[in-house]
Design an enzyme around this catalytic site. Structure first.
Site, PDB file in Angstrom:
ATOM      1  N   THR A  27       0.857  -1.180   0.000  1.00 39.62           N
ATOM      2  CA  THR A  27       0.000   0.000   0.000  1.00 39.62           C
ATOM      3  C   THR A  27       0.893   1.229   0.000  1.00 39.62           C
ATOM      4  O   THR A  27       1.860   1.297   0.772  1.00 39.62           O
ATOM      5  CB  THR A  27      -0.929   0.020   1.225  1.00 39.62           C
ATOM      6  OG1 THR A  27      -1.676  -1.194   1.266  1.00 39.62           O
ATOM      7  CG2 THR A  27      -1.878   1.195   1.158  1.00 39.62           C
ATOM      8  N   GLU A  79       2.253 -16.086   1.422  1.00 34.81           N
ATOM      9  CA  GLU A  79       3.523 -16.759   1.166  1.00 34.81           C
ATOM     10  C   GLU A  79       4.457 -16.545   2.337  1.00 34.81           C
ATOM     11  O   GLU A  79       4.610 -15.434   2.836  1.00 34.81           O
ATOM     12  CB  GLU A  79       4.137 -16.217  -0.129  1.00 34.81           C
ATOM     13  CG  GLU A  79       5.422 -16.900  -0.544  1.00 34.81           C
ATOM     14  CD  GLU A  79       5.961 -16.359  -1.845  1.00 34.81           C
ATOM     15  OE1 GLU A  79       7.085 -16.721  -2.229  1.00 34.81           O
ATOM     16  OE2 GLU A  79       5.237 -15.569  -2.485  1.00 34.81           O
ATOM     17  N   SER A 138       7.421 -10.894   6.085  1.00 34.11           N
ATOM     18  CA  SER A 138       8.307  -9.818   6.487  1.00 34.11           C
ATOM     19  C   SER A 138       7.770  -9.173   7.765  1.00 34.11           C
ATOM     20  O   SER A 138       6.703  -9.530   8.272  1.00 34.11           O
ATOM     21  CB  SER A 138       8.427  -8.784   5.367  1.00 34.11           C
ATOM     22  OG  SER A 138       7.167  -8.205   5.095  1.00 34.11           O
ATOM     23  N   LYS A 172     -14.396   0.748  11.952  1.00 32.47           N
ATOM     24  CA  LYS A 172     -15.194   0.689  10.736  1.00 32.47           C
ATOM     25  C   LYS A 172     -15.633   2.058  10.264  1.00 32.47           C
ATOM     26  O   LYS A 172     -15.960   2.232   9.089  1.00 32.47           O
ATOM     27  CB  LYS A 172     -16.419  -0.198  10.976  1.00 32.47           C
ATOM     28  CG  LYS A 172     -16.104  -1.666  11.124  1.00 32.47           C
ATOM     29  CD  LYS A 172     -17.363  -2.495  11.292  1.00 32.47           C
ATOM     30  CE  LYS A 172     -17.028  -3.989  11.407  1.00 32.47           C
ATOM     31  NZ  LYS A 172     -18.246  -4.819  11.569  1.00 32.47           N
TER      32      LYS A 172
END
Length: 1585
Positions: A689, A720, A724, A815
């Protein structure tokens, strides 16, 4: 010289008369109003020609423009009509083109095309449709040209519909819409780039103007222009060619059709390019003088097709069998354009279309065309600030960089750049060939420096390697001679290609060049880095990817990059890179990007929109279909992701792009990628992002999308691995919230029902079961219990519902401000992708089976077989591997291919691969005697292997660097030497005992069948019951030594194993060097791998004198067998020179080691103080502790083959899997990575999943965690009693004492010892220093520090230099004793022994007199135990303080250890002397030890009293951080109590007022708080905050 062609008899004069407008026809042309009505028809002419077989072809002829100024009226009948320039054309400097439109409705199928194609209704006037029979040709000075051919021009078809309101035509097509609104405008809406790039024959208005000026006023213009004006003119003339539609300038109707004049820019038309558009529908060409046309006949189709296939060249051969059919009427034989044509300089339209030049002057009509065309066209586009509609017209340019194709070297090609090798005019996907695809064409502007022959050959070979030339047709005698075409004359080559350098008046002076260089340098300095700056950036990156570009301008944001990205080299050195947020086009300057923004037609990612809610959309982009887009996306994401490695191989990935939509378009905000062909492996490969959108919750939103896709695919996905730091933070927050929400829904089932399982949570959330189990176990909500036979566990749930409710409330509150995923808005259907769908080969079942069989066939030899072959057949033979190893150790570096048998002759014997057999005692004895005799004559050393082995051991199990006896459980025997049996001593077992003991080291693990069995000794003395030191009291007596002698070589433990039946000569084990590793491996299962080595070679430590070497081992053993005296007396009788100290016997050394009183060096193993209860304070012999130490010596002899061994196991394992891995210290600088926030107890972030706002390094330090505060510098009074020195005033610094007065970190097991009022393990202040694993041999406690690495030297804890380090460093280290040095990156669970803690406590105690104001500032043990388990939320490795910050402490005398010489132990006599001195010193120290400790801390029970370097002083002062501090995980630091806390004022008023609020140095910065192993935190040195 050629002749004119014959007129073709096929064409009559009547046809020529019809096609040639008369003056009367010209005077009857429509007025401006009539032309206004017929504008749409001209557009229809230009837009309705896509397929010649179905529609129509456009015929035009480029008319000449008179060089003289046109000042006559357009309708003047005296002027030649076709050559006259209309007023509008003269004004706009355009060239009128005449089209002859001939109506042949019978060519169309009315049923198929209908009324719209049969006729066009324009302004209540029905005009017949255009027929596909027209031909285009160009007049050539009134004579045929060498390569006359049809100039066909086709445009994408647009259906024509009449607009009844305004009378104009609206052109509709699926990909192209254009509306003519103003008949006077000079441009129309652009046709889609994908259809018009190959026919981009029109140029922008300004360029048309400049070209017209250049044509008409060349001499005057260049004579009067200054250099600056010429440069401006040059900048205008090299602007990119863009596509425009022609507009009507004149219109007239004839009997056969319509004649229109359309002003068209001066273009470079190419014959072959037009033919490539025409395709197989090549029409027969007929030459006409005025208006030329073509007719397609069936008889000529075959010949025409053949000519078309054989003449695909830019200069195709002229059609010889098609003579001209146009016959001029008598009296009208003169061409109306003869006056104009005679002045024409270049008749090659592919080179220069309709150029004029003055015959009396040097042609300068091309104006630096050859030079300017080779420059980058993208830079030219920025020179225009024109805000006209032409500049604003959107156009999709080809991206600047394409990894799959070479970069364009000459981008300034001709306007009509078509790949002539293509058989069709459009690409497969409907797009047009780009300008780069025409680089291979010969249409580029010739280089003026090239020769004429090279230029002509280059143009010919570029389009076609072989050019067929046909002879000219026979000419009649009536035809007057004509000159050859100018292209055939090399001399006239420059005349054909006039450029500005042909003008003698055009001279660039030195001053002009200097001005240009100054301007260029100024612009370069403003926008680019200098080479010196680039070098400095790369040098500071220290081998990593340099952070280039440093800034990017992405849309409306300017962002600093976090990491470097491998952009092309020319884009790296810019200070700011400009990137289009829609198509990811990147440019070097703002001007280029502004021009691109006017033309970019993308307003959304080029993919399928699968989600939209409000202003948030998600697009699925295929990495294969949109390769360039995805490649640039990966390059951009690399600037914010350190672990990004895939940039160009985007084919096997889907990219899911989230955008924020507004009126302008869909702005890129972030993306995640997913594997295309294996979707059931990982549902997310990479996620990013942009920093400017990281506060919106888009990271969690993208994770939600990835799991939603997995749920639709009906499998449990996951990211995966490994994750990190940023990925773990984002996923940790998402998993915690998602699982807590699921548990809230399943609460009734869990509490009152049958329970829940991990599978139920996975079905509900889509999260992988392993991730769910990791989260619930880390949060303490479940734990596995009750394993069954298959090692399957059950889950015992203990959910903290309060925490669940808090997490759910935080989720509900977010939210309102964060983007939330709505499953109802997802429109996506799962599909199974295979590589074959993208054109990749997919293995069949047969190929897969063959591959598996091939893999199975390639297997290694079984271990037992290879070991049997590698086993020597006798004691004089060795494996080849050992031979190579020995050669390398002696300085040889020989290749494997050499014959080692010849190279190591007389030293070792290369084994013959035969079955192993047992050796008899006689054979072994004979071979040993021979070896000893050889070694007496020749002595050699072998130290390389020992050094290598020691370095390898040091990496895993550091060893002692300080003097003193080794107190570690030695797993290997010390290596022997040549004179290691120089001492005669009684040996009841004789040679057989020695041989048996020594032989175990090498042959105990080797049998022909690869198995092991216990040894059976035939010596009757060996059958006695064995006793170990564990069963005896700690004493050093002669009987003990004698017993040790008698037990030498016997089976001590059941773990000793050997091959039965093997008999070895006496003292055989003395020469054992390398094989003891095998014994260690078999003994405890954790030893090093066994390595074959030269066991029978006498390996010596150093060379000795010749006379000393004559004393052989056999002679000494004979003396020992005859001698009957006691061991100690025998030791004193043998006289050994000091030069042979390092050549003592292993047995003698073993006796000395056994004599060492282990009582005072009882560093216990984990079992000694983990499993055994604490003891009473009374010091007494401890067999339990001694058992662990005695095991060092009771094992077999092979344990002493190495100098040192691994230390005892510490509190926990070195590699603690539960401890989070520390983050590498980040350097502050341009390439810094974003500092990470701290993890909570469960290892995941407690905040939002998105990265914090301060992730980017350029933001700087925050006020909360990285503010540098001035340090309080009180005058510290040092305790003279503790340091044995006078108290001196020193500047305040935050370091601890270097001696044992400071304590170490305590483990939870040690905490339990503190809470039990039993005796602690016995300790002495002189305990041996123990090095921790990974410390490089540096002791964990003690006054001496050895900083082996810069990292250890730079990591200074509780010191002013550390205060200035960034939070990324301050938050990634743990509180640790200043005496503890652990390797960077290792777990923080390496602890110290209780003896060291007690030692530090006892030395740190202060008496009442030495305390502050007579008050004991050391809290009670109960208060310390209460603070033991606080603040356990950090985990990172500690480091050692620098030597400059250590307090000089007089260490109590430590018995010196045997020093090493060349990696060997010293002599027995020296060890014996040190042993006696050490015994005396220990007896003196043991007596006053405990009373002194009690005096030092009266009232405190004797026990482990660790004082930690924790930021809370021993007086229990208040925390340094105020309540509700945002980073509460930081440990509290000593700070004066705040006045608004009454309890602090009352309880600690007196200590604070004393000494102006300064506390003694011994207690400053210490505390008794305890952490879990692996969760120690480091805090910045910001005292006085």
């Amino acid at each position: 010289m050629g002749k004119k062609r014959k007129p073709s008899p096929e064409r009559s004069s009547d046809e020529d008369e019809v096609s040639t407008p008369s003056p009367k026809d010209r005077t009857a042309r429509p007025t401006a109003a009539a032309r206004r009505e017929n504008v749409a028809l001209s557009q229809a002419v230009a837009l309705s020609l896509e397929d010649a077989s179905n529609f129509c072809s456009l015929a035009f002829s480029l008319e000449r423009i008179k060089r003289e100024p046109v000042d006559t009226d357009y309708d003047d009948p005296n002027q030649p009509g076709p050559s006259s320039v209309p007023v509008s054309a003269r004004t706009d400097h355009v060239l009128p083109i005449r089209f002859k439109i001939k109506a042949e409705p019978q060519e169309y199928d009315s049923d198929e095309y209908g009324k719209d194609h049969g006729a066009v209704q324009i302004a209540n006037k029905e005009v017949p449709a255009i027929s596909p029979i027209e031909e285009v040709s160009q007049k050539r000075r009134g004579r045929p040209r060498k390569t006359d051919a049809a100039q066909h021009l086709f445009f994408p078809h647009v259906s024509i519909k009449q607009e009844p309101d305004d009378g104009f035509i609206n052109f509709h097509e699926s990909r192209c819409v254009g509306i003519a609104q103003d008949p006077e405008m000079q441009h129309l809406h652009d046709v889609n780039e994908s259809h018009s790039s190959e026919i981009a024959i029109f140029r922008e208005t300004k360029k048309i103007t400049e070209r017209k000026k250049k044509k008409t006023e060349a001499e005057k213009l260049w004579d009067n222009m200054s250099l600056t004006e010429k440069e401006v003119f040059q900048s205008h003339t090299r602007r990119r060619r863009t596509t425009r539609l022609p507009i009507i300038q004149n219109f007239e109707e004839t009997e056969e059709g319509c004649i229109v004049e359309v002003p068209i820019p001066l273009i470079d038309l190419d014959n072959d390019a037009v033919e490539s558009v025409t395709g197989p529908q090549h029409e027969n060409v007929t030459v006409s003088e005025n208006v030329l046309s073509t007719e397609s006949t069936d008889q000529e189709v075959t010949e025409t097709k053949r000519l078309h296939d054989s003449s695909r060249d830019f200069n195709p051969p002229r059609i010889q069998d098609t003579p001209s059919t146009v016959i001029r009427p008598e009296g009208d034989q003169k061409d109306p354009m003869s006056s104009t044509s005679s002045k024409r300089r270049n008749t090659n339209n592919s080179r220069c279309a309709s150029l004029l030049s003055n015959p009396h002057s040097t042609p300068v009509t091309r104006l630096m065309r050859g030079i300017l065309d080779s420059e980058n066209s993208d830079n030219d586009e920025m020179l225009s600030n024109d805000q006209s509609e032409i500049a604003k017209r959107p156009r999709t340019p080809r991206p600047r960089y394409s990894p799959e194709a070479q970069r364009r070297t000459n981008s300034r090609l001709s306007a009509l750049t078509i790949d002539t090798n293509r058989s069709n005019d459009l690409n497969v996907d409907g797009s047009a060939p780009s300008s780069s695809s025409a680089a291979s064409c010969g249409l580029s502007t010739p280089d003026p420096d090239r020769t004429s022959q090279q230029r002509r050959k280059g143009n010919q070979s570029a389009a076609r390697s072989r050019k067929i030339k046909t002879p000219s047709p026979p000419l009649s005698q009536e035809d007057e001679p004509m000159e050859l075409d100018s292209d055939d004359d090399p001399v006239n080559e420059l005349d054909n290609l006039p450029i500005v350098i042909d003008d003698p008046s055009y001279v660039l002076t030195k001053e002009h060049k200097e001005i240009f260089e100054q301007v260029k340098k100024s612009v370069s300095d403003r926008n680019e880095f200098s080479p010196a700056q680039i070098s400095e950036i790369y040098r500071s990156s220290k081998g990593e990817q340099a952070r280039l570009p440093e800034r990017i301008h992405f849309g409306a944001f300017i962002m600093k990059t976090w990491y470097g990205s491998p952009f092309p080299a020319e884009f790296i050195n810019v200070k700011k890179l400009f990137i289009c947020e829609f198509c990811f086009f990147y440019a070097r300057s703002d001007e280029i990007m502004q021009n691109h923004a006017k033309k970019c037609m993308l307003r959304a990612p080029p993919g399928l929109e699968i989600y939209r809610k409000g202003d948030i959309s998600v697009f699925e982009v295929d990495g294969r279909l949109q390769k360039e887009y995805c490649q640039t996306l990966c390059l951009v994401s690399r600037m914010f992701l350190e672990s990004k490695t895939v940039f160009y191989d985007t084919e096997p990935f889907f990219f899911y792009i989230v955008t924020i939509n507004d009126d302008i378009g869909c702005h890129f905000a972030g993306y995640f990628s997913k594997e295309k062909y294996e979707p059931d492996v990982n549902n997310l490969s990479c996620i990013m992002t942009l920093p400017c959108y990281q506060e919106m919750g888009l990271g969690r939103f993208l994770i939600d999308i990835s799991y939603a896709l997995s749920r639709k695919e009906k499998w449990f996905g996951g990211p995966e691995q490994p994750l990190s730091e940023l990925g773990r933070k984002a996923y940790g927050g998402y998993w915690r919230t998602t699982i807590a929400s699921c548990l809230g829904r399943l609460k009734d089932e869990l509490e009152f029902g049958s329970g829940i399982s991990i599978k139920m949570i996975a079905d509900d959330t889509g999260v992988n079961c392993h991730d769910i189990l990791e989260v619930v176990c880390s949060l303490g909500w479940a734990k596995p219990v009750d394993p069954d036979e298959k090692n399957h566990y059950k889950l015992e749930w203990d959910v903290d519902w309060d925490m669940v409710s808090i997490i759910l409330r935080e989720s509900e509150a977010s939210k309102e401000t964060k983007v939330q995923y709505d499953p109802e808005c997802l429109d996506w259907v799962p599909r199974k992708m295979r590589p074959s769908m993208d054109g990749y080969h997919e293995l069949s079942k047969e190929e897969i089976e063959q591959d598996e069989q091939r893999r199975k066939s390639i297997q290694k030899t079984p271990v037992h077989v290879s070991m049997e072959k590698a086993t020597p057949t006798s004691t004089t033979s060795l494996p080849v591997g050992s031979v190579k190893k020995e050669l390398r150790s002696r300085g040889h570096n020989r290749s494997v291919g050499r014959n080692l048998k010849h190279e190591v002759n007389r030293k070792v014997k290369v084994p013959e691969w035969a079955a192993a057999r047992d050796l008899t005692d006689e054979e072994i004895t004979v071979e040993e005697n021979k070896k000893q005799q050889k070694q007496n004559r020749k002595i050699f050393t072998r130290c390389a292997d020992s050094v290598l082995d020691k370095s390898n051991i040091r990496e895993e199990t550091p060893e002692d660097d300080e003097p003193g006896p080794s107190t570690k459980p030695s797993g290997k025997r010390q290596r022997g030497n040549k004179c290691n049996n120089t001492e005669s001593e009684p040996n009841p077992s004789g040679r057989k005992t020695s041989a048996t003991s020594s032989g175990r080291g090498k042959y105990r693990n080797r049998r022909t069948d690869g198995t092991e069995e216990e040894e059976e000794d035939d010596d009757p003395t060996d059958s006695e019951p064995l006793t170990t030191d564990d069963e005896k009291p700690f004493e050093t007596s002669v009987n003990k030594e004698k017993n040790e002698k008698s037990r030498r070589g016997k089976k001590v433990s059941k773990k000793r194993r050997s091959v039965a039946g093997k008999k070895f000569p006496p003292n055989f084990g003395v020469r054992d060097r390398d094989e003891p590793k095998k014994a260690e491996n078999s003994e405890d299962g954790e030893g090093l791998e066994s390595k074959p080595g030269p066991s029978t070679e006498m390996i010596l430590v150093e060379k000795v004198e010749e006379e000393e070497a004559k004393v052989t081992v056999s002679d000494i053993n004979m003396q020992a067998s005859e001698s009957k005296i006691e061991g100690i007396e025998q030791t004193s009788e043998v006289d050994i020179p000091k030069s042979d100290e390092d050549h003592q016997s292993t047995e003698a050394y073993d006796r000395v080691e056994d004599e060492v009183p282990i009582t005072d060096y009882n560093i216990p193993t984990p079992d000694s103080y983990h499993s055994s209860p604490p003891h009473s304070p009374t010091p007494s012999p401890q067999p339990q502790l001694m058992q662990a130490q005695q095991n060092i010596y009771q094992d077999n002899d092979c344990h002493f083959a190495e100098n040192d061994s691994k230390p005892p196991h510490l509190v926990s394992e070195v590699d603690d899997p539960a401890a989070p891995q520390p983050t590498v210290t980040l350097q502050s600088g341009p390439s810094d990575a974003p500092p990470l926030s701290h993890n909570s107890v469960d290892g995941y972030s407690t905040g939002d999943d998105d990265a914090p706002p301060n992730l980017s390094p350029q933001i700087g330090k925050s006020e909360n965690n990285e503010e540098e505060m001035p340090l309080i510098a009180p005058i510290v009074q040092h305790n003279g009693i503790t340091h044995h020195e006078e108290s001196t005033a020193q500047h305040y610094h935050d370091s601890m004492n270097a001696g044992p007065s400071t304590s170490s970190h305590v483990t939870p097991q040690m905490s339990m010892i503190n809470t039990t009022p039993q005796q602690p393990p016995f300790s002495h202040p002189n305990s041996q220093q123990q090095a921790t694993p990974g410390s490089g041999g540096v002791p964990s406690c003690g006054p001496a520090y050895t900083h082996h690495t810069p990292e250890q030297q730079s990591q200074q804890f509780m010191s002013p230099p550390m205060a200035g380090m960034p939070a990324s460093v301050a938050s990634n280290h743990s509180i640790h004793n200043s005496n503890s040095i652990e390797m960077v990156g290792g777990p923080a669970s390496l602890q110290h022994t209780p003896q060291q803690y007690e030692m530090g406590h006892s030395m740190a105690q202060m008496s009442q007199e030495s305390a502050i104001g007579g008050i004991n500032t050391v809290p009670s043990i109960e208060q310390q135990n209460q603070l033991m388990l606080q603040h356990h939320q950090f985990s990172s490795p500690p480091a050692a303080p620098p030597p400059s910050q250590q307090q000089q402490v007089v260490q109590p005398p430590i018995p010196p250890a045997p020093t090493t010489a060349n990696g060997r132990r010293r002599s027995e006599s020296a060890a014996t002397q040190r042993t006696k001195a050490r015994q005396q010193h220990q007896h003196q120290q043991q007596q006053p030890q405990q009373p002194q400790q009690r005096i030092a801390a009266p009232g405190v029970p004797q026990g482990v009293h660790p004082q930690m370097q924790f930021p809370m002083n021993a007086m229990n002062m208040m925390p340094a951080y105020p309540p509700f501090y945002p980073y509460t995980n930081y440990p509290n630091i000593w700070q004066p109590p705040y006045q608004n806390y009454p309890y602090n004022q009352v309880d600690y008023q007196q200590p604070w007022l004393y000494n102006n609020g300064h506390i003694p140095h011994q207690t400053n910065g210490t505390a008794t708080n305890q952490f879990h192993p692996g969760h120690m935190g480091y805090f910045p040195n910001n005292n006085g905050r």
